[in-house]
Scaffold this motif. Structure first.
Motif, PDB file in Angstrom:
ATOM      1  N   UNK A 333      77.703  58.435 -19.432  1.00 10.62           N
ATOM      2  CA  UNK A 333      76.696  57.619 -20.128  1.00 10.62           C
ATOM      3  C   UNK A 333      77.343  56.421 -20.824  1.00 10.62           C
ATOM      4  N   UNK A 334      78.624  56.548 -21.178  1.00  9.19           N
ATOM      5  CA  UNK A 334      79.317  55.437 -21.838  1.00  9.19           C
ATOM      6  C   UNK A 334      79.381  54.231 -20.908  1.00  9.19           C
ATOM      7  N   UNK A 335      79.423  54.478 -19.612  1.00  6.17           N
ATOM      8  CA  UNK A 335      79.419  53.384 -18.630  1.00  6.17           C
ATOM      9  C   UNK A 335      77.993  52.994 -18.252  1.00  6.17           C
ATOM     10  N   UNK A 336      77.075  53.956 -18.261  1.00  5.60           N
ATOM     11  CA  UNK A 336      75.702  53.691 -17.821  1.00  5.60           C
ATOM     12  C   UNK A 336      74.959  52.778 -18.789  1.00  5.60           C
ATOM     13  N   UNK A 337      75.210  52.938 -20.085  1.00  6.85           N
ATOM     14  CA  UNK A 337      74.464  52.143 -21.070  1.00  6.85           C
ATOM     15  C   UNK A 337      74.740  50.650 -20.923  1.00  6.85           C
ATOM     16  N   UNK A 338      75.998  50.203 -20.914  1.00  4.13           N
ATOM     17  CA  UNK A 338      76.218  48.769 -20.702  1.00  4.13           C
ATOM     18  C   UNK A 338      75.736  48.302 -19.335  1.00  4.13           C
ATOM     19  N   UNK A 339      75.872  49.121 -18.298  1.00  2.88           N
ATOM     20  CA  UNK A 339      75.387  48.715 -16.975  1.00  2.88           C
ATOM     21  C   UNK A 339      73.884  48.464 -17.000  1.00  2.88           C
ATOM     22  N   UNK A 340      73.146  49.335 -17.647  1.00  2.43           N
ATOM     23  CA  UNK A 340      71.683  49.210 -17.737  1.00  2.43           C
ATOM     24  C   UNK A 340      71.290  47.865 -18.333  1.00  2.43           C
ATOM     25  N   UNK A 341      71.903  47.511 -19.479  1.00  2.00           N
ATOM     26  CA  UNK A 341      71.494  46.296 -20.181  1.00  2.00           C
ATOM     27  C   UNK A 341      72.110  45.039 -19.564  1.00  2.00           C
ATOM     28  N   UNK A 342      73.323  45.111 -19.074  1.00  2.00           N
ATOM     29  CA  UNK A 342      73.916  43.950 -18.410  1.00  2.00           C
ATOM     30  C   UNK A 342      73.096  43.576 -17.180  1.00  2.00           C
ATOM     31  N   UNK A 343      72.677  44.579 -16.402  1.00  2.00           N
ATOM     32  CA  UNK A 343      71.860  44.305 -15.234  1.00  2.00           C
ATOM     33  C   UNK A 343      70.558  43.612 -15.575  1.00  2.00           C
ATOM     34  N   UNK A 344      69.967  43.996 -16.700  1.00  2.00           N
ATOM     35  CA  UNK A 344      68.674  43.418 -17.094  1.00  2.00           C
ATOM     36  C   UNK A 344      68.803  42.032 -17.713  1.00  2.00           C
ATOM     37  N   UNK A 345      69.865  41.796 -18.475  1.00  2.00           N
ATOM     38  CA  UNK A 345      69.915  40.613 -19.338  1.00  2.00           C
ATOM     39  C   UNK A 345      70.896  39.538 -18.897  1.00  2.00           C
ATOM     40  N   UNK A 346      71.834  39.850 -18.009  1.00  2.00           N
ATOM     41  CA  UNK A 346      72.869  38.878 -17.659  1.00  2.00           C
ATOM     42  C   UNK A 346      72.648  38.215 -16.298  1.00  2.00           C
ATOM     43  N   UNK A 347      71.516  38.472 -15.671  1.00  2.00           N
ATOM     44  CA  UNK A 347      71.179  37.827 -14.401  1.00  2.00           C
ATOM     45  C   UNK A 347      69.794  37.202 -14.533  1.00  2.00           C
ATOM     46  N   UNK A 348      69.647  35.957 -14.117  1.00  2.97           N
ATOM     47  CA  UNK A 348      68.388  35.237 -14.321  1.00  2.97           C
ATOM     48  C   UNK A 348      67.223  35.887 -13.587  1.00  2.97           C
ATOM     49  N   UNK A 349      67.434  36.294 -12.340  1.00  2.00           N
ATOM     50  CA  UNK A 349      66.353  36.923 -11.576  1.00  2.00           C
ATOM     51  C   UNK A 349      65.901  38.217 -12.247  1.00  2.00           C
ATOM     52  N   UNK A 350      66.853  39.015 -12.695  1.00  2.86           N
ATOM     53  CA  UNK A 350      66.512  40.278 -13.348  1.00  2.86           C
ATOM     54  C   UNK A 350      65.809  40.039 -14.679  1.00  2.86           C
ATOM     55  N   UNK A 351      66.304  39.102 -15.468  1.00  6.73           N
ATOM     56  CA  UNK A 351      65.666  38.826 -16.757  1.00  6.73           C
ATOM     57  C   UNK A 351      64.240  38.313 -16.561  1.00  6.73           C
ATOM     58  N   UNK A 352      64.038  37.470 -15.562  1.00 11.21           N
ATOM     59  CA  UNK A 352      62.684  37.018 -15.250  1.00 11.21           C
ATOM     60  C   UNK A 352      61.783  38.202 -14.909  1.00 11.21           C
ATOM     61  N   UNK A 353      62.295  39.125 -14.083  1.00  9.94           N
ATOM     62  CA  UNK A 353      61.498  40.278 -13.664  1.00  9.94           C
ATOM     63  C   UNK A 353      61.208  41.211 -14.836  1.00  9.94           C
ATOM     64  N   UNK A 354      62.214  41.453 -15.688  1.00  9.82           N
ATOM     65  CA  UNK A 354      62.002  42.306 -16.859  1.00  9.82           C
ATOM     66  C   UNK A 354      61.004  41.670 -17.815  1.00  9.82           C
ATOM     67  N   UNK A 355      61.084  40.350 -17.954  1.00 12.27           N
ATOM     68  CA  UNK A 355      60.144  39.640 -18.815  1.00 12.27           C
ATOM     69  C   UNK A 355      58.721  39.743 -18.257  1.00 12.27           C
TER      70      UNK A 355
END
Length: 457
Positions: A333-355
């Protein structure tokens, strides 16, 4: 947190407080990932908590880590309370009940933060095992009462311990009996901060559900999947929770500053001494309320930095954003938590989709989810859909963001594999907390003791 700040530059006005936050703006190529995780130390023989002093205590553990790493000690009134890497690239600190925390260095990829976490666990095991100590990866202390839990000799914690019962019913449990995994992420501008703050505030209850791992208190099931999530419902609601003003389309640094100014302080440091300032807000401090109480009477920039570190919203704004909703957990989980949020917030396409996915979620919706998740976990409903269904969509977005980043390790794999523990939770339909409770009633025969084998680092 590694250590409290001293910066004696005087504060001239509100603009400086806003500028302090705005100084966190960074171009994308300078964005980093800072992962923190906490864990409960315990004695292998008898599963008792580890006190600060003694030949086999927390102090001995820190001194052993200092000898191994060569990091600088953090001293509070003569006691070693943490270590900091000499160039500021990471720190080890203590939470109030002895929870052992790694505040990781700011790194570029989830591969790096995962290697860092694994290296830390190997290092701390090397020092801890001869002392008969191991560590438990859970969101809440499963066995020890508050009275049985040790207290660390850290000045700010003395102030907080006295203050917490005045402002909520569960603040001492938060301090002494909870653990988290957290990731700190960057933004490029005020507008970028706003988007990331709004998306991550809305999704924080989902993070709590996915990482729920605190179903026991005082050796028995407590009725929660995330007891830690319940604790945060009544710790100190003036400084924690979901911030309604952050949902505004015009939300910016100045709005956060205005809120922070009216939250009571914890302390100020003068000549190495902590002064209890829980009776004033930072705004009152700036207006001269302590002219006759502190040696210099007026706040400085170090006071402001420290005050920001004592605010506990579900997403905390400093010169970066801190994701604070997850329980502590096993090493994957120590690796999963940053992966979860980096995937959502550090890529423009993903951030657009999450928004887009969360655009219609209101403040009231998010608060309702936050209140339901501690008991209901992924069964919590939003618009007649379970959070399990929402999790499938959000994990798909996060995976797309990580794939788009295309940060490969030496074997050619990208960061998407770190989401596997969360994929398993959604595929099973049960959280780690539910699995633990089932084990308690079945395999463990109503005993809490096996948790110290199955969830130990």
């Amino acid at each position: 947190m590694a250590r409290d700040t001293t910066d004696s530059r005087p504060i001239e006005g509100m603009d400086e407080l806003v500028d302090y936050l705005a100084a966190g703006n960074k171009p994308r190529e300078q964005w980093r990932i800072g992962t923190e995780h906490e864990k409960f130390p315990f004695y292998v023989d008898g599963h008792a908590p580890v006190p600060y002093g003694g030949d086999r205590g927390i102090r001995a553990l820190l001194e052993g880590m200092q000898g191994m790493l060569g990091w600088d000690p953090i001293i509070d009134e003569g006691n070693i309370i943490g270590l900091v890497e000499p160039t500021g690239q990471g720190a080890i600190s203590l939470e109030p009940g002895g929870q052992f925390e790694l505040s990781g260095a700011p790194v570029e990829t989830v591969h790096q933060t995962c290697r860092e976490g694994n290296a830390h666990l190997a290092q701390v095991r090397e020092i801890a095992e001869p002392l008969g100590i191991r560590f438990l990866g859970l969101g809440g202390s499963p066995k020890w009462t508050l009275a049985e839990t040790p207290r660390m000799p850290k000045s700010r914690y003395d102030i907080m311990t006295n203050y917490m019962p005045k402002v909520g019913t569960k603040g001492l449990d938060m301090m002494y009996r909870s653990c988290t995994i957290q990731v700190n992420l960057d933004f490029s501008s005020e507008a970028d901060m706003r988007r990331k703050m709004q998306v991550s505030l809305k999704l924080q209850p989902l993070s709590t559900a996915l990482f729920a791992s605190s179903p026991f208190t005082d050796g028995r099931p407590n009725g929660f999947q995330s007891w830690r999530g319940d604790i945060w419902r009544d710790t100190d609601n003036r400084r924690s929770g979901v911030l309604p003003f952050c949902f505004s389309p015009e939300f910016g640094f100045a709005d956060y500053v205005e809120w922070a100014l009216d939250v009571p302080m914890y302390f100020a440091i003068r000549e190495g001494r902590y002064h209890d300032l829980t009776h004033v807000t930072f705004r009152q401090f700036m207006d001269g309320a302590l002219r006759n109480e502190l040696p210099d009477g007026l706040p400085n920039m170090g006071d402001w930095a420290n005050h920001l570190s004592t605010l506990f919203p579900d997403v905390r704004l400093k010169r970066f954003l801190e994701m604070r909703g997850a329980d502590g957990g096993p090493w994957r989980r120590i690796c999963a938590l940053p992966a979860f949020w980096v995937g959502l917030l550090y890529d423009d396409e993903a951030l657009d989709a999450a928004e887009a996915l969360t655009r219609h979620w209101t403040y009231e919706d998010v608060v309702a989810m936050r209140n339901a998740v501690p008991e209901q976990g992924l069964s919590t409903l939003l618009d007649n859909h379970s959070l399990r269904d929402v999790a499938r969509e959000v994990l798909a977005i996060s995976r797309r963001g990580l794939a788009n980043r295309a940060r490969l390790n030496k074997d050619g794999y990208d960061e998407t594999s770190f989401l596997s523990p969360l994929d398993e939770v959604v595929a099973r339909g049960t959280t780690s907390a539910e699995d633990m409770v089932n084990a308690f009633h079945m395999r463990w025969g109503g005993s809490i003791e096996p948790i110290f084998q199955e969830y130990a680092y």
